[in-house]
Design a protein around this motif. Structure first.
Motif, PDB file in Angstrom:
ATOM      1  N   ASN A  36       0.816  -1.206   0.000  1.00 19.99           N
ATOM      2  CA  ASN A  36       0.000   0.000   0.000  1.00 19.99           C
ATOM      3  C   ASN A  36       0.850   1.255   0.000  1.00 19.99           C
ATOM      4  OD1 ASN A  36      -2.539   1.262   0.126  1.00 19.99           O
ATOM      5  ND2 ASN A  36      -3.274  -0.342   1.486  1.00 19.99           N
TER       6      ASN A  36
ATOM      7  N   GLN B  84       2.507   1.842  -3.336  1.00 21.21           N
ATOM      8  CA  GLN B  84       1.555   2.393  -4.291  1.00 21.21           C
ATOM      9  C   GLN B  84       1.338   3.878  -4.051  1.00 21.21           C
ATOM     10  OE1 GLN B  84      -2.002   0.063  -3.914  1.00 21.21           O
ATOM     11  NE2 GLN B  84      -1.112  -1.747  -4.890  1.00 21.21           N
ATOM     12  N   LEU B  85       1.344   4.287  -2.799  1.00 20.32           N
ATOM     13  CA  LEU B  85       1.120   5.693  -2.466  1.00 20.32           C
ATOM     14  C   LEU B  85       2.214   6.574  -3.047  1.00 20.32           C
ATOM     15  CD1 LEU B  85      -0.730   7.609  -0.880  1.00 20.32           C
ATOM     16  CD2 LEU B  85       0.836   7.386   1.036  1.00 20.32           C
TER      17      LEU B  85
ATOM     18  N   GLN C  35      -7.953   4.244  -4.521  1.00 19.42           N
ATOM     19  CA  GLN C  35      -8.096   3.401  -3.334  1.00 19.42           C
ATOM     20  C   GLN C  35      -6.984   3.642  -2.321  1.00 19.42           C
ATOM     21  OE1 GLN C  35      -9.871  -0.227  -3.655  1.00 19.42           O
ATOM     22  NE2 GLN C  35      -9.076  -1.078  -1.785  1.00 19.42           N
ATOM     23  N   THR C  36      -5.730   3.653  -2.787  1.00 21.43           N
ATOM     24  CA  THR C  36      -4.600   3.795  -1.868  1.00 21.43           C
ATOM     25  C   THR C  36      -4.647   5.130  -1.135  1.00 21.43           C
ATOM     26  OG1 THR C  36      -3.268   2.424  -3.334  1.00 21.43           O
ATOM     27  CG2 THR C  36      -2.089   3.711  -1.682  1.00 21.43           C
TER      28      THR C  36
ATOM     29  N   TRP D  85      -5.280   5.640   3.038  1.00 20.01           N
ATOM     30  CA  TRP D  85      -4.342   6.286   3.956  1.00 20.01           C
ATOM     31  C   TRP D  85      -4.949   7.542   4.590  1.00 20.01           C
ATOM     32  CZ3 TRP D  85      -0.127   4.337   6.039  1.00 20.01           C
ATOM     33  CH2 TRP D  85       0.471   3.243   5.419  1.00 20.01           C
TER      34      TRP D  85
END
Length: 686
Positions: free
Chosen positions: A257, A260-261, A313-314, A318
Motif C-alpha cells: 500500500n 503504491q502511495l 483506493q490507496t 491512507w
C-alpha cells in the motif's frame, strides 16, 4: 502653330498681290500643316478649357471650315479673303493662351513652394514637440524606475518578517500602492505554492510515521511469537502461529500500500476503489491499533454499499486511516464504533458514502441508540484537510470531515460523493438459516445481528447462557450458534462442551467470535470455526455460509496422522503408549534414512523426530523433508524434535533445520499432550 499661321498668312497675301505667281501646292501644304496644328490645339484645349475662350474656339472652327472649302474649290483668293482676319484673331488668342499658361504655371509653382514651406514648418513643430515630450517621458520613466527601486528595497527590507497572513494583509490594505500589490501578489502565489509543498511533505512524513508505528507493532508480534514458538512449554498461546501469519500478511499489505502511495496518480481515469477491500483493511488495522491502546472496537458495514466506485483506493485508505488513527490516539474513550453506509444525492448517478467513527464511554444497547442521539442539534466543527484530500482521493467529490460531541460520546464523521462502478449482487446469502447469538456486549451482539439479518438470516438473540439452552430446540440442521468471548459468568470451554453435548447428532455449527488468540484455550475441539473480532463483513458472511453448508460428517474433527521416528525401541514404545492413551494411532520408523526413502509416501500431519540416530540423524532428515515439501509444494508437516541434550546450541540447530518444536527426553505425558493440542489447533484454525 503661330509660325504655321504666319507662313500661311504671308503666302495668301503674296497670292493676293501676285496672282500669277501663286503656288497652289505650297498653299495646300501650309493649310494641311495648319489644320493638323489646329486639331492638336483643340485636343489640348479640351483638357484645359479655362485657358481658351469660346470665341477663340469659334474662330478656330471657322478657320477649319475655310480650309475645308479651299481644299474643295482651290480658290486662293477666297481663302485669303475669308481666313486672313480670322488668323489674326487666332494669333492673338494663342498669345493670350500662352501668357495665361505661364501665369498659371507661375501660380502653381508659388503654391507648391508655399506648401513645401508649410510642410517643413509643420515637421519642425512636430519634431520640437516630440523632443520635449520624449524628454518629459524619459524623466517620468527615470522617476518611475527610482520609485520601483525604492519600493523593491522597501519590500526587500520587510520580506524577512513576511508570512502568508502578513502578505494577505498588505494586499487588502488601501495604503498599498498598485505596484506594491503586484509584488505582494506574486509573493502570495509563491507562498501558497510553498505551503502546498509543505503540506505534501507533512503528509508523507505522517505516513512514514504511521507506517513505522504499524511495522513496529507487527514486528514485535512476529518476534514475540517466533520466540514463544521456539521455547514454549505450556499452553499460554495455543494459536500464536495464527497471529504471526496474520501480522505478516498485514505487514505485506502495508508495504504494498505504501509503495503504491509513492506512485499515486489521481489524474488517471481508470482508478477504481474496491469498497470491500478498503473496509476490510481499515477494520483490521483499526482493530490492531485499538488492541494496542487497550480499547474495544466494533465495526458495522451497510450491506447496500456499492462494490466498487471511481477514485483512488490507496490515497483514500491512507487518508481515512490517518484521520481515524489520530482520533484513536487523541480521544480518551475506551469504546469505539465504526459504521459505514451510503445514501442518495441530488445527482442520480452519485451516492454519498458516510463513515461515522464514534468514541464513547456510555453503555449503549444498539447502533441505533448511538445514531439517534440529537446530533442535528450538536455543534459541528469542520476539520477537513482539503489539501490532503485534493492530493490523494482523485475523482471523489465533496470530501468533508466533521467532529461533534454529545455528553460522553464523540463522533468523527467523514462523507464524500462517489460515482458507483459496480453494485452488490449477493444480498440474501443466509436465507433459511437460523443463527442463535449470545454475548455480553450489547453493541457487539447488535452488530453481528444486523450483519446476519441483512443477509436474510433468522437471528435469535440470547441474552443469557440459559436462553441459549432454551432456544436450541428452535434450531434445525445447518443452522448455527454464534458465541462471543464476552459471555459473563461461564467458563467458555465447559460451556461450549455442554452445548456440543446438547446438540447431539444435529448438524448445527458452533462459532466463536474472539478479539485475540489467547482467549480460545481448549475450545477448539468443541467449535466449528473461530472469527477474529471485528471481522470484515465479506469474510464473516462467506465463512459463516461455508461452514453452515458443510455436511455433519465433514464437521467431525479428523484425528491427525502421527509418525514416530526413533531408533531406541524402548523410547519408541514409551512415546507410542503415551499417544495411544490419548486415543491417537501412529506409525513408527527406526531412523531418518527410512523416512527419506519413503518421502513420496509420507502424508503424516505430525512427525515426532529423534534428533540423534544412526545412518541419518533427525536434523538432516528434517532438512530433506522440508526441501522435498518445498519442491513438490506439499503442505508442511509439523515436525516435533526430541533430544536428550538441553543446550541452546542443540535447540537452535533443530529449529534452524526446520523443526517446529523441540521436546526434551525423557518424554513427559503432559508436555506431549500440550504440544499435540497446540499444533492440532493451529491446523484447525488455518
Amino acid at each position: 502653330m503661330l509660325k504655321s499661321i504666319t507662313r500661311l498668312n504671308s503666302a495668301l497675301i503674296i497670292c493676293a498681290e501676285q496672282a500669277e505667281s501663286c503656288n497652289d501646292n505650297q498653299t495646300r501644304i501650309f493649310t494641311a500643316e495648319l489644320n493638323s496644328y489646329l486639331f492638336e490645339f483643340m485636343r489640348l484645349a479640351a483638357a484645359e478649357k479655362k485657358l481658351v475662350s469660346t470665341v477663340a474656339m469659334h474662330n478656330i472652327d471657322r478657320v477649319k471650315v475655310h480650309i475645308a472649302q479651299y481644299n474643295a474649290l482651290s480658290d486662293t483668293q477666297l481663302l485669303q479673303k475669308q481666313i486672313t482676319p480670322t488668323l489674326e484673331h487666332i494669333s492673338t488668342t494663342l498669345n493670350d493662351v500662352i501668357n495665361a499658361y505661364h501665369y498659371n504655371l507661375k501660380e502653381q509653382t508659388e503654391y507648391h513652394i508655399l506648401l513645401l514651406i508649410l510642410i517643413s514648418l509643420l515637421i519642425l513643430v512636430v519634431s520640437i514637440f516630440h523632443y520635449f515630450y520624449s524628454n518629459k517621458y524619459i524623466k517620468q520613466l527615470i522617476h518611475k524606475s527610482d520609485d520601483l527601486t525604492h519600493l523593491f528595497h522597501h519590500v526587500l527590507n520587510r520580506i524577512k518578517d513576511l508570512d502568508l497572513k502578513a502578505i494577505k494583509s498588505r494586499l487588502s490594505s488601501i495604503n498599498t500602492n498598485p505596484n506594491e500589490k503586484k509584488i505582494y501578489s506574486l509573493l502570495l502565489f509563491s507562498f501558497e505554492k510553498l505551503e502546498n509543498e509543505k503540506l505534501k511533505t507533512d503528509l508523507y512524513q505522517r505516513l512514514y510515521n504511521l507506517l513505522g508505528y504499524e511495522i513496529r507493532g507487527i514486528t514485535n508480534t512476529i518476534q514475540g511469537g517466533v520466540k514463544l514458538l521456539a521455547v514454549d512449554k505450556d499452553e499460554r498461546e495455543l494459536v500464536l502461529a495464527k497471529d504471526v501469519i496474520t501480522a505478516t500478511h498485514t505487514l505485506e499489505n502495508l508495504a504494498e500500500n505504501f509503495n503504491q502511495l509513492s506512485n499515486i496518480d489521481i489524474s488517471k481515469d481508470d482508478n477504481i476503489v474496491n469498497l470491500n477491500k478498503l473496509s476490510s483493511d481499515l477494520i483490521v488495522l483499526l482493530a490492531s491499533k485499538s488492541k494496542n491502546l487497550s480499547k474495544s472496537i466494533e465495526c458495522y458495514v451497510d450491506n447496500t454499499l456499492p462494490l466498487t466506485f471511481y477514485g483512488h483506493q490507496t490515497g483514500l485508505f491512507w487518508l481515512l486511516l490517518m484521520q481515524m488513527s489520530d482520533a484513536l490516539a487523541t480521544q480518551g474513550y475506551e469504546q469505539i464504533l465504526l459504521t459505514i453506509n451510503c445514501s442518495g444525492t441530488k445527482r442520480v448517478d452519485q451516492l454519498k458514502i458516510s463513515l461515522n467513527f464514534y468514541l464513547y464511554s456510555s453503555d449503549y444497547s444498539s447502533i441505533d441508540s448511538i445514531e439517534q442521539l440529537p446530533w442535528s442539534k450538536s455543534h459541528k466543527t469542520l476539520i477537513t484537510n482539503k489539501a490532503l484530500a485534493r492530493t490523494l482521493i482523485g475523482k471523489i467529490k465533496n470530501y468533508q470531515v466533521t467532529r461533534q460531541v454529545i455528553d460522553n460520546t464523540s463522533c468523527f464523521s467523514t462523507s464524500f460523493d462517489i460515482q458507483p462502478e459496480r453494485y452488490q449482487t449477493q444480498t440474501s446469502l443466509l436465507v433459511d438459516k437460523k443463527i442463535l447469538i449470545c454475548g455480553a456486549s450489547a453493541i457487539q451482539t447488535n452488530v453481528l445481528d444486523k450483519m446476519l439479518t441483512e443477509q436474510g438470516a433468522d437471528v435469535v438473540v440470547a441474552n443469557t447462557p440459559n436462553d441459549i439452552f432454551k432456544s436450541i430446540n428452535q434450531l434445525d440442521d445447518n443452522d448455527g450458534i454464534l458465541l462471543t468471548n464476552t459471555i459473563k459468568g461461564v467458563k467458555l470451554n465447559t460451556f461450549c462442551k455442554i452445548i456440543k453435548a446438547r446438540l447431539g447428532k444435529k448438524n448445527i455449527k458452533i462459532f466463536l467470535s474472539v478479539s485475540t488468540s489467547n482467549q480460545v484455550k481448549e475450545v477448539f475441539e468443541h467449535i466449528d470455526h473461530i472469527f477474529y473480532h471485528p471481522c470484515p463483513p465479506s469474510d464473516f458472511i462467506s465463512n459463516m455460509l461455508e461452514h453452515l453448508e458443510k455436511d455433519h460428517d465433514d464437521t467431525a474433527v479428523a484425528l491427525p496422522k502421527l509418525l514416530i521416528v526413533e531408533d531406541d525401541k524402548l523410547q519408541q514404545f514409551i512415546l507410542k503408549k503415551i499417544l495411544s492413551d490419548f486415543e491417537y494411532e501412529c506409525e513408527t520408523m527406526d531412523d531418518g534414512q527410512q523416512v527419506v526413502d519413503n518421502l513420496d509416501k509420507l502424508d503424516h500431519d505430525i512427525i515426532f523426530m529423534d534428533c540423534i540416530m544412526p545412518n541419518l540423524g533427525g536434523v538432516d532428515a528434517t532438512k530433506r523433508i522440508r526441501a522435498y515439501e518445498k519442491q513438490h509444494k506439499k503442505q508442511p508437516s509439523i515436525i516435533i524434535g526430541a533430544t536428550a541434550l538441553t543446550s541452546n546450541e542443540e535447540h537452535k540447530l533443530c529449529i534452524d533445520a526446520g523443526m517446529d518444536y523441540v521436546l526434551h527426553k525423557p518424554y513427559k505425558k503432559d508436555v506431549i499432550y500440550a504440544s499435540l493440542k497446540k499444533y492440532i489447533a493451529i491446523g484447525k484454525i488455518k
